[in-house]
Structures are given as structure tokens and as C-alpha cells.
Design a protein around this motif. Structure first.
Motif, mmCIF file in Angstrom:
data_model
loop_
_atom_site.group_PDB
_atom_site.id
_atom_site.type_symbol
_atom_site.label_atom_id
_atom_site.label_comp_id
_atom_site.label_asym_id
_atom_site.label_seq_id
_atom_site.Cartn_x
_atom_site.Cartn_y
_atom_site.Cartn_z
ATOM 1 N N LEU A 189 0.689 -1.371 0.209
ATOM 2 C CA LEU A 189 0.520 -0.064 0.106
ATOM 3 C C LEU A 189 0.593 1.072 0.368
ATOM 4 O O LEU A 189 0.021 1.958 -0.599
ATOM 5 C CB LEU A 189 -0.925 -0.237 1.244
ATOM 6 C CG LEU A 189 -2.480 -0.369 1.204
ATOM 7 C CD1 LEU A 189 -3.293 -1.267 2.191
ATOM 8 C CD2 LEU A 189 -2.751 0.201 0.158
ATOM 9 N N ASP A 190 1.987 1.824 0.597
ATOM 10 C CA ASP A 190 2.745 2.395 0.809
ATOM 11 C C ASP A 190 3.374 2.739 -0.416
ATOM 12 O O ASP A 190 3.772 3.709 -0.939
ATOM 13 C CB ASP A 190 3.817 2.481 1.730
ATOM 14 C CG ASP A 190 2.771 2.649 3.214
ATOM 15 O OD1 ASP A 190 2.183 3.169 3.417
ATOM 16 O OD2 ASP A 190 3.646 1.579 3.968
ATOM 17 N N ALA A 191 4.041 1.486 -0.986
ATOM 18 C CA ALA A 191 4.489 1.794 -2.723
ATOM 19 C C ALA A 191 3.443 2.456 -4.116
ATOM 20 O O ALA A 191 3.306 3.147 -4.230
ATOM 21 C CB ALA A 191 4.755 0.386 -3.162
ATOM 22 N N LEU A 192 2.262 1.590 -3.251
ATOM 23 C CA LEU A 192 0.669 2.005 -4.259
ATOM 24 C C LEU A 192 0.776 3.561 -4.399
ATOM 25 O O LEU A 192 0.949 4.339 -4.723
ATOM 26 C CB LEU A 192 -0.270 1.507 -3.474
ATOM 27 C CG LEU A 192 -1.440 1.576 -5.007
ATOM 28 C CD1 LEU A 192 -1.452 0.652 -6.072
ATOM 29 C CD2 LEU A 192 -2.330 0.907 -3.769
ATOM 30 N N PHE A 193 0.879 4.165 -3.223
ATOM 31 C CA PHE A 193 -0.078 5.805 -2.534
ATOM 32 C C PHE A 193 1.419 6.493 -3.395
ATOM 33 O O PHE A 193 1.113 7.955 -3.241
ATOM 34 C CB PHE A 193 0.730 5.639 -1.136
ATOM 35 C CG PHE A 193 -1.194 4.781 0.157
ATOM 36 C CD1 PHE A 193 -2.090 4.859 -1.153
ATOM 37 C CD2 PHE A 193 -0.692 5.204 1.195
ATOM 38 C CE1 PHE A 193 -2.569 4.183 -0.654
ATOM 39 C CE2 PHE A 193 -2.068 4.283 1.893
ATOM 40 C CZ PHE A 193 -2.866 3.133 0.971
ATOM 41 N N ALA A 194 3.205 5.824 -3.335
ATOM 42 C CA ALA A 194 4.120 6.459 -3.862
ATOM 43 C C ALA A 194 3.465 7.007 -4.799
ATOM 44 O O ALA A 194 4.190 7.426 -6.263
ATOM 45 C CB ALA A 194 4.954 5.542 -3.627
ATOM 46 N N THR A 195 2.776 5.625 -5.496
ATOM 47 C CA THR A 195 2.606 5.866 -7.253
ATOM 48 C C THR A 195 2.258 6.868 -7.667
ATOM 49 O O THR A 195 1.404 7.642 -8.806
ATOM 50 C CB THR A 195 2.230 4.214 -7.950
ATOM 51 O OG1 THR A 195 2.989 3.658 -6.881
ATOM 52 C CG2 THR A 195 2.139 4.471 -9.413
ATOM 53 N N ARG A 196 0.535 7.395 -7.246
ATOM 54 C CA ARG A 196 -0.502 7.867 -6.730
ATOM 55 C C ARG A 196 0.466 9.529 -7.245
ATOM 56 O O ARG A 196 0.428 10.484 -8.293
ATOM 57 C CB ARG A 196 -0.762 8.584 -5.609
ATOM 58 C CG ARG A 196 -1.870 9.449 -5.764
ATOM 59 C CD ARG A 196 -3.141 8.875 -4.242
ATOM 60 N NE ARG A 196 -3.882 10.112 -4.166
ATOM 61 C CZ ARG A 196 -5.197 9.828 -4.715
ATOM 62 N NH1 ARG A 196 -5.557 8.596 -4.657
ATOM 63 N NH2 ARG A 196 -6.110 10.720 -4.254
ATOM 64 N N GLU A 197 1.803 10.042 -6.409
ATOM 65 C CA GLU A 197 2.269 10.693 -6.550
ATOM 66 C C GLU A 197 2.822 10.848 -7.926
ATOM 67 O O GLU A 197 3.057 12.569 -8.711
ATOM 68 C CB GLU A 197 3.388 11.326 -5.705
ATOM 69 C CG GLU A 197 3.064 11.278 -4.385
ATOM 70 C CD GLU A 197 2.065 12.167 -3.791
ATOM 71 O OE1 GLU A 197 1.976 13.175 -4.105
ATOM 72 O OE2 GLU A 197 0.789 11.458 -2.681
ATOM 73 N N LEU A 198 3.616 10.122 -8.306
ATOM 74 C CA LEU A 198 3.789 10.115 -9.595
ATOM 75 C C LEU A 198 2.807 10.278 -10.698
ATOM 76 O O LEU A 198 3.081 11.740 -11.778
ATOM 77 C CB LEU A 198 4.423 8.803 -10.493
ATOM 78 C CG LEU A 198 5.487 8.141 -9.821
ATOM 79 C CD1 LEU A 198 5.139 6.636 -10.757
ATOM 80 C CD2 LEU A 198 6.465 8.803 -10.022
ATOM 81 N N LEU A 199 1.521 10.499 -10.760
ATOM 82 C CA LEU A 199 -0.133 10.478 -11.121
ATOM 83 C C LEU A 199 -0.185 12.514 -11.554
ATOM 84 O O LEU A 199 0.158 13.032 -12.148
ATOM 85 C CB LEU A 199 -0.776 9.831 -10.811
ATOM 86 C CG LEU A 199 -2.092 9.674 -12.089
ATOM 87 C CD1 LEU A 199 -1.515 8.990 -13.023
ATOM 88 C CD2 LEU A 199 -3.083 8.704 -11.187
ATOM 89 N N ALA A 200 0.105 12.323 -10.076
ATOM 90 C CA ALA A 200 0.201 14.211 -9.295
ATOM 91 C C ALA A 200 1.060 14.462 -9.781
ATOM 92 O O ALA A 200 0.523 15.919 -10.868
ATOM 93 C CB ALA A 200 0.286 13.520 -8.144
ATOM 94 N N ALA A 201 1.889 14.452 -10.366
ATOM 95 C CA ALA A 201 3.099 14.519 -11.389
ATOM 96 C C ALA A 201 2.182 15.174 -12.523
ATOM 97 O O ALA A 201 3.018 16.519 -13.022
ATOM 98 C CB ALA A 201 4.298 14.192 -10.782
ATOM 99 N N ALA A 202 2.587 14.444 -13.358
ATOM 100 C CA ALA A 202 1.896 14.560 -14.224
ATOM 101 C C ALA A 202 0.763 15.020 -15.030
ATOM 102 O O ALA A 202 1.226 14.950 -15.850
ATOM 103 C CB ALA A 202 2.445 12.550 -15.082
#
Lengths: 321, 321
Positions: free
Chosen positions: B279-292
Motif C-alpha cells: 500500500l505504501d508503494a501504491l500511494f507513492a505511485t499516486r504521487e507520480l500521477l499527480a506530478a504528471a
């Protein structure tokens, strides 16, 4: 439309917005607007409304008019008028006002109890005993229904995991202290569907099936309606919710606190479970709220997306359309 | 972390954000950002990703780089690379690119089918037959899995109620046309938990239990995870979702289209169902999306509220912690 008799409902949706929603926002809704909300909700078919909480006005000025709201709500035929009380003094006020149902919360997490109401479990149970004695001294027809609300039953932001054994012990203790019923509350939005099923069954084993009929779920992590499905599966029949998810979730923008009455009623009716609530009238009630609390975020998707084309509400089991 | 073998999962969460999410927004995500998202999701443990759709670039310029994404995703060990195709031509491109799984949607509502892809049911089934023939002409080890996706299976915004009989007929027709499997899609967000249970069982009766393992649910009316609980109850094991609920719902602000991967994985793990996803790694992936995708609304509550204190993900059935 008005409130249908209990025999024409499969599920009781208990609207807690005037209490749990309003206590969670800083704006103070004018008393007349609250009365209009309560009347409109009842006219839409909502059969139980928690209209407020008998707490000192200096602590929750948003709910200082609870006695006046109880009086107003009692004037609506068929409406079950519920209130929250934190202690004996609150219960005295609730009885004087004429509430039909009194819920006293007991936090399963003692850390939370001490932090929130500065009382240990033993002190809270003592309070419950005194309230029960007060109620039993009333003539039978005038006794309000006393519910012990097991809050933080699914986990606590302070203690973390809450052992199920502790929930069961306190459920038994609340019944022994004189409650008519206990309920489960996911104060922190920690519950998951498997846990909901398991805990309901365990509490039933401990205190009896008719001693737990309702659950108070939050949508903090988006699990609200998923947990409702679990509760329905097991057989609970009373579900708390808040119009427009009022109250929100302070730390999570977009995350409502209470589950949203509109989305809940849509789900139940779509599933064929009769709530006695007219969805269009409920959506109209939401507009009252929007007007009375300008700028306050409202939640819920069904009112915005609209009902499905060809949607039909639940019909009587004996008379399938 | 990386992708766990299927034997260490109870549920397969199939990430459809790069296809269903990105096709629903006007912004075009740069190819390199998509690759980073796919890689990060796989590194978080997501075992299947629908990376795009082989549609003409003039129709969906957002997905014009699908072939390049398939090639990238195929380089990730253990990842099942899925794509959508609307027709034979798309399937040819998908096979050439090397996709592991090809889904061709067939709208149960023929009005929707004609409106959406200008093809009748008969024409679509013809297309499926040609795709199946193409696949069966390949050497056994190179054949992609062919899924017929029954869209608008729970109701249609144009036709309204979609008869279950029609869903079953088309499920059978898709299998007869050569699909390996069918899936159910709540394109319109009309589904309710009772209907989800009923329809899955009916499709199983019509085509066999192993011929339907997955469901694609939308959260348009807040019912997404409630419907997941129903699907899990019956025994489905593949659930589509979109990171951050990407795609949203154009007419309902705050209403996500696809169910939110983060909230879904939290629910499953909390229920004790292993997803293989951290889950923590998944939440971090969300940040990629927000930035892109700056300014694009993201949904989901669990990443904002955080995991419960003391939260433990699901553990192996044979090794309960």
C-alpha cells in the motif's frame, strides 16, 4: 409523502446529520433551518432522526438548541426522535425534552474515553446505570429507549487495534447496566467488511440478536457502503447516515465522515430493500442544507449523477411490481 | 518489492487507469510518464495493467502510444499486459505488439453499441470470431488471452434497464465466437450489490464458472466498493480499478468513474485478502500521477486519511500472523 409504518420498511435509515454532521463543522446552523431540515427529511420518509446532543453549550454551541429541536421533532407524526447524551445530566435533559431514544456512547478504547469525556469505562458504566434507573422510574409508556453506543469498536486512532474481546465485554456490561440495546460505531473509519460481519456475529453471541440492530459507519477511507453491505448480509436492520455526508473529514478533503444518506438510500432501494424514503424528496432536502450552510462541502454522488434511467425503488415483498 | 506469483494472491487487482482513466480526460500524459507509472505500479506489486487501447489515434490521441507501452510493460517480469481493442484491426495491432490479454468490449445495449462503435451485436460478434481465428492461428505459446467484455451489463444511459436474459445470451455468443472468457462491466455506474450477485451467478450458469472471473465496476453513484463486496461474496477474483480513480465522472464533480485502486487494495488487505500489492508503494505511485497530470482531480480517501494505526496487511492463509 410521510413516514411509513415500520412494517413497510426492510431497513431503518437513521439520519444523524443534525447531530453528528453539525457537531463536526464550525458553522452554527440557525434553529429554524434545522427544524426545516428535520421536517423535510421526515416528509421524505426518514423515520428516525438524531436531532442533537445534550452536551454543555460551551463545548458544542452548534447543538445548544437540542431541547427545542426535540420538541419540534416530537410534533411530527411517526418520527422517532433520537438524541445523544454524554452523561446522566444529559439524559435528564433528554428525558425532560421527551426524546424517544437516548444513545450514550462508550468508547471501547479507554484511552479515547479518557481523552474525549474524561471518564474511565467504570465511570461511564456507572453513569449508564444511573440513567437506566432514571428511565425505569418513569411510567412504562414514557420510557425512552436506551442505547449504549460502542464507539471506536473497530479500532482507535490512539490505541490502534481494539481487541474484539474488549468490545464483547463492554457490550455485556452495557446491557447489565440497563441498556435496552447496544450499537456498534466505527468512529475512526477503520472498519472493513470482514470485520463488520465478524464483530456483529460476536456481539450477537454475547448479548443476543435483538440487543444489536444498528451500526454507525464512517466513510473516512471510502469503505462506508461496502461495510453496509456486510452489515446487511449478516442481518442488521438499522443504519446511521448523514445527509450530504455532512461533517466531512477534517484531515482528508473529499472524504466524508458519516456515510451519505442519499447514496445509502439509493443503494438500499436499488437492492430491493424498502427504506420508506422517497429519493427525489431526499435530494430536495439536500438543497435546504446547501442553502442553510453556504460554503460547507457536501458529499454524495447519487444526487449529482442522478438516478439511473428506468430506476424503480424497492417494492413490497408481498407485491413485487 | 515486485510482482508476487499468482499463488500468493487471493485477488487480482487489474489496474485500468492507463487505459480507462487516461481515455476519459483531455490531458495527454507523456509516454515516459506512462512508462514510469506502469513500472512503479508493477514494482508496488500490481500484477496486471491495462496499458492502453488500440483505437485510431484521431479518436483517442491520449492512447496513441499503446504499442510502445505494451513493449515497455512486456519487459517487466511477471506483469500481465492487457489492452483493449474495439475491432479486428485493433486486435492485429495488439497481437503484433505482444499483449498478453486482449479485451474486446461488447455493449449489451445495442443502442449504445451502435452509438459508440457504430456496430450491431451481429457485427461485433463477427469481429470477435475473426479475432479468435487470428489468435488460434498463432503457435500455442504466443496466443493472447481473449476476453469479451460485456459493457452496460447493469443498465444503460440510453436504453435504461438492460434485461439479464440479454446479458446471458451475449455471454454465450461471445464464448461461442471464440473468447476464452467474458467479463461484466458496469459502464454506467448503475449496478447495485444485489444485482451484482445475481448477474454473476446467472452468467456462471450460462457459460461456466471459469468463464467469468472478473468485473469492471464504476463508482459513479458511490456504489463501487459495495459492489466489490458483493462480487467477492459470490467468488469473483479479478477486480478492475484505476489509480486515484483517474478519469472521474464528467457530470458529477467528486464522483470518480472507475473505482479507486488505493481504497480497493486497502479494503481487500484489511479483509485478509492478499493482493500482492504494497500500500505504501501504491500511494507513492499516486504521487507520480499527480506530478504528471497537474490540475487533474484525483480521487480516493485512504491515501489522504492514511492507513489505520496498527494496520497489518493480509497474510498467507497457511501462515496467519
Amino acid at each position: 409523502m410521510s413516514i411509513a409504518p415500520a412494517t413497510e420498511r426492510d431497513v431503518l435509515v437513521s439520519e444523524v446529520g443534525p447531530r453528528d454532521g453539525l457537531q463536526s463543522i464550525s458553522a452554527i446552523m440557525p434553529t429554524e433551518a434545522k427544524k426545516a431540515w428535520i421536517s423535510a427529511a421526515a416528509a421524505a420518509g426518514v423515520a428516525e432522526i438524531e436531532v442533537g446532543s445534550f452536551v454543555p453549550a460551551r463545548l458544542l454551541p452548534q447543538l445548544a438548541d437540542t431541547a427545542e429541536l426535540v420538541a419540534h421533532a416530537r410534533g411530527i407524526p411517526g418520527l422517532n426522535v433520537a438524541v445523544l447524551v454524554p452523561n446522566l445530566k444529559g439524559a435528564q435533559a433528554a428525558i425532560a425534552a421527551g426524546a424517544h431514544k437516548i444513545t450514550i456512547p462508550l468508547s471501547v478504547s479507554e484511552t479515547h474515553s479518557l481523552r474525549n469525556v474524561r471518564r474511565s469505562h467504570a465511570q461511564m458504566l456507572d453513569e449508564v446505570r444511573q440513567i437506566a434507573a432514571l428511565i425505569h422510574a418513569l411510567p412504562p409508556g414514557q420510557r425512552p429507549h436506551l442505547e449504549g453506543g460502542l464507539s471506536t469498536a473497530f479500532g482507535c486512532t490512539l490505541e490502534g487495534v481494539v481487541p474484539e474481546r474488549r468490545v464483547l465485554e463492554l457490550a455485556v456490561a452495557l446491557m447489565e447496566a440497563g441498556c435496552d440495546e447496544v450499537s456498534l460505531s466505527d468512529t475512526t473509519g477503520y472498519a472493513n467488511p470482514a470485520q463488520v460481519r465478524r464483530l456483529i456475529k460476536a456481539v450477537w453471541s454475547a448479548v443476543g440478536r435483538h440487543q444489536l440492530t444498528g451500526i454507525h459507519l464512517h466513510n473516512t477511507r471510502g469503505q462506508g457502503l461496502a461495510n453496509v453491505v456486510a452489515a446487511l448480509d449478516v442481518g442488521l436492520t438499522t443504519l446511521d447516515s448523514s445527509l450530504a455526508g455532512l461533517g466531512g473529514c477534517p484531515f482528508a478533503p473529499g472524504a466524508s465522515g458519516n456515510i451519505v444518506t442519499e447514496d445509502l438510500v439509493f443503494m438500499l432501494e436499488a437492492m430491493g430493500l424498502r427504506t420508506g424514503i422517497d429519493l427525489d424528496a431526499l435530494f430536495a432536502t439536500r438543497e435546504l442544507l446547501a442553502a442553510a450552510l453556504p460554503g460547507e462541502p457536501l458529499y454524495g454522488m447519487t444526487p449529482l449523477a442522478g438516478l439511473p434511467k428506468g430506476f424503480a425503488p424497492a417494492t413490497r415483498k408481498s407485491d413485487p411490481a
